[in-house]
Design a protein around this motif. Structure first.
Motif, PDB file in Angstrom:
ATOM      1  N   THR A  63     -61.265  11.810 -18.613  1.00 23.22           N
ATOM      2  CA  THR A  63     -60.602  11.159 -19.739  1.00 23.22           C
ATOM      3  C   THR A  63     -61.097  11.808 -21.026  1.00 23.22           C
ATOM      4  O   THR A  63     -62.194  12.365 -21.074  1.00 23.22           O
ATOM      5  CB  THR A  63     -60.900   9.658 -19.777  1.00 23.22           C
ATOM      6  OG1 THR A  63     -62.314   9.447 -19.940  1.00 23.22           O
ATOM      7  CG2 THR A  63     -60.459   8.989 -18.470  1.00 23.22           C
TER       8      THR A  63
ATOM      9  N   ARG B 132     -61.488  11.600 -25.364  1.00 23.98           N
ATOM     10  CA  ARG B 132     -61.406  10.993 -26.689  1.00 23.98           C
ATOM     11  C   ARG B 132     -61.445  12.121 -27.713  1.00 23.98           C
ATOM     12  O   ARG B 132     -62.046  13.164 -27.474  1.00 23.98           O
ATOM     13  CB  ARG B 132     -62.582  10.062 -26.965  1.00 23.98           C
ATOM     14  CG  ARG B 132     -62.682   8.850 -26.099  1.00 23.98           C
ATOM     15  CD  ARG B 132     -63.755   7.896 -26.623  1.00 23.98           C
ATOM     16  NE  ARG B 132     -65.056   8.548 -26.797  1.00 23.98           N
ATOM     17  CZ  ARG B 132     -66.114   7.967 -27.360  1.00 23.98           C
ATOM     18  NH1 ARG B 132     -66.028   6.732 -27.849  1.00 23.98           N
ATOM     19  NH2 ARG B 132     -67.269   8.611 -27.466  1.00 23.98           N
TER      20      ARG B 132
ATOM     21  N   GLU C 130     -69.697  13.989 -20.514  1.00 20.55           N
ATOM     22  CA  GLU C 130     -70.633  13.067 -19.876  1.00 20.55           C
ATOM     23  C   GLU C 130     -70.203  12.856 -18.428  1.00 20.55           C
ATOM     24  O   GLU C 130     -69.148  12.273 -18.155  1.00 20.55           O
ATOM     25  CB  GLU C 130     -70.667  11.726 -20.615  1.00 20.55           C
ATOM     26  CG  GLU C 130     -71.653  10.738 -20.014  1.00 20.55           C
ATOM     27  CD  GLU C 130     -71.678   9.422 -20.778  1.00 20.55           C
ATOM     28  OE1 GLU C 130     -72.199   8.440 -20.230  1.00 20.55           O
ATOM     29  OE2 GLU C 130     -71.157   9.372 -21.908  1.00 20.55           O
TER      30      GLU C 130
ATOM     31  N   ARG D 108     -66.428   7.586 -10.256  1.00 23.50           N
ATOM     32  CA  ARG D 108     -66.131   7.288 -11.654  1.00 23.50           C
ATOM     33  C   ARG D 108     -65.632   8.554 -12.351  1.00 23.50           C
ATOM     34  O   ARG D 108     -66.073   9.651 -12.032  1.00 23.50           O
ATOM     35  CB  ARG D 108     -67.370   6.756 -12.381  1.00 23.50           C
ATOM     36  CG  ARG D 108     -67.807   5.369 -11.937  1.00 23.50           C
ATOM     37  CD  ARG D 108     -66.790   4.326 -12.355  1.00 23.50           C
ATOM     38  NE  ARG D 108     -67.248   2.974 -12.079  1.00 23.50           N
ATOM     39  CZ  ARG D 108     -67.941   2.217 -12.935  1.00 23.50           C
ATOM     40  NH1 ARG D 108     -68.261   2.721 -14.125  1.00 23.50           N
ATOM     41  NH2 ARG D 108     -68.305   0.998 -12.626  1.00 23.50           N
TER      42      ARG D 108
ATOM     43  N   TRP E 241     -65.095  11.422 -15.370  1.00 21.82           N
ATOM     44  CA  TRP E 241     -65.869  12.033 -16.433  1.00 21.82           C
ATOM     45  C   TRP E 241     -65.308  11.588 -17.774  1.00 21.82           C
ATOM     46  O   TRP E 241     -64.117  11.302 -17.894  1.00 21.82           O
ATOM     47  CB  TRP E 241     -65.767  13.547 -16.356  1.00 21.82           C
ATOM     48  CG  TRP E 241     -66.597  14.190 -15.288  1.00 21.82           C
ATOM     49  CD1 TRP E 241     -66.615  13.885 -13.964  1.00 21.82           C
ATOM     50  CD2 TRP E 241     -67.516  15.274 -15.476  1.00 21.82           C
ATOM     51  NE1 TRP E 241     -67.477  14.707 -13.303  1.00 21.82           N
ATOM     52  CE2 TRP E 241     -68.043  15.575 -14.197  1.00 21.82           C
ATOM     53  CE3 TRP E 241     -67.908  16.033 -16.572  1.00 21.82           C
ATOM     54  CZ2 TRP E 241     -68.973  16.595 -14.010  1.00 21.82           C
ATOM     55  CZ3 TRP E 241     -68.832  17.055 -16.386  1.00 21.82           C
ATOM     56  CH2 TRP E 241     -69.371  17.330 -15.117  1.00 21.82           C
ATOM     57  N   SER E 242     -66.153  11.570 -18.797  1.00 23.56           N
ATOM     58  CA  SER E 242     -65.730  11.266 -20.167  1.00 23.56           C
ATOM     59  C   SER E 242     -65.964  12.504 -21.027  1.00 23.56           C
ATOM     60  O   SER E 242     -67.088  13.012 -21.088  1.00 23.56           O
ATOM     61  CB  SER E 242     -66.518  10.086 -20.741  1.00 23.56           C
ATOM     62  OG  SER E 242     -66.292   8.916 -19.992  1.00 23.56           O
TER      63      SER E 242
ATOM     64  N   ASP F 246     -65.494  14.159 -24.902  1.00 21.60           N
ATOM     65  CA  ASP F 246     -65.226  13.984 -26.330  1.00 21.60           C
ATOM     66  C   ASP F 246     -64.894  15.338 -26.931  1.00 21.60           C
ATOM     67  O   ASP F 246     -65.676  16.285 -26.798  1.00 21.60           O
ATOM     68  CB  ASP F 246     -66.433  13.397 -27.056  1.00 21.60           C
ATOM     69  CG  ASP F 246     -66.658  11.934 -26.724  1.00 21.60           C
ATOM     70  OD1 ASP F 246     -65.704  11.271 -26.261  1.00 21.60           O
ATOM     71  OD2 ASP F 246     -67.791  11.451 -26.910  1.00 21.60           O
TER      72      ASP F 246
END
Length: 260
Positions: free
Chosen positions: A187, A189, A241, A248, A250-251, A253
């Motif tokens: 995902t 941001r 991250e 789960r 990954w995140s 940015d």
């Protein structure tokens, strides 16, 4: 790589092409769920206009969208990539991609929708108005309506490669990758680098540019770690991250200096 996109709120006109053929859309496992939403939406918008406006959350200025929905079965249809407009799609610029990048887009882009569930950019659909946040009188909240059929269909569509999830929260609620698929999902941001605040308008534009960059470069990352390297090679500033435990996503940015 499978890229999950939100739709645009505003949409181009349907034009005068042949009408929708529901059975011709990609992901045929969603056909029954699509027919259920389409049938109720058309019925709602063919009746009390004020009730339809209230259910769909339309302002007085968007009253004409009710009549548009009422005529969906007979309306002209165009490729979804031409129907969806707005900041993200302007930055993505599907129409200006070269032939190879357009083929990659046809294979990898999946646009989520309150009405269709999810469609490829090559799927022919009419212009419509029905967000994922709508609660139809018979079906209830659309995100809930889509969860079971999406859970059946989307894991196969994801294949065994990277899933790049650029959806907004309302559309992410219709399908959240789980298990092994979630482990290869990223995902994104978009943050204003000096303040570390999430940006809004520029968030959509940057996501569109990211997708365009990947398609144009022919990048084919197989997992989130390879995606981070690919984006950095394309000039993006990325902080990643890894998930704290298996199953789960990954995140990522992406940091930007300008927020115009």
């Amino acid at each position: 790589m499978l890229v999950l996109l939100p739709p645009s709120e505003g949409k181009a006109n349907s034009g005068e092409g042949a009408p929708l053929e529901l059975e011709s859309l990609s992901l045929p496992g969603l056909t029954a769920a699509r027919e259920a939403v389409l049938g109720e939406l058309v019925e709602l918008c063919s009746g009390d206009e004020e009730k339809a406006r209230e259910v769909l959350g339309l302002s007085e200025g968007l009253r004409g969208e009710v009549a548009k929905n009422a005529g969906l079965r007979a309306a002209g249809a165009r490729p979804a990539g031409e129907i969806y407009t707005g900041v993200l799609y302007d930055a993505l610029g599907l129409a200006t991609l070269d032939a190879a990048a357009r083929k990659r887009a046809a294979r990898s882009l999946l646009v989520f929708s309150g009405l269709w569930g999810a469609v490829r950019v090559t799927d022919r659909i009419p212009s419509y108005r029905c967000s994922m946040g709508v609660k139809l009188p018979g079906l209830g909240a659309l995100a809930g309506h889509w969860r079971a059929p999406m859970a059946e269909v989307l894991p196969a569509a994801a294949g065994d490669g990277l899933v790049l999830d650029l959806r907004s929260s309302a559309y992410a609620a219709a399908w959240r990758p789980k298990g092994e698929v979630a482990g290869r999902t990223a995902t994104v941001r978009v943050l204003h680098a000096p303040t570390r605040k999430v940006v809004s308008h520029f968030n959509k534009a940057t996501k569109g540019r990211i997708v365009r960059s990947l398609l144009t470069a022919g990048a084919a990352p197989q997992d989130p770690a390879e995606l981070v390297e690919a984006l950095r090679a394309l000039g993006y500033v990325v902080e990643a991250e890894a998930p704290g435990r298996a199953g789960r996503p990954w995140s990522l940015d992406v940091l930007v200096d300008e927020i115009h």
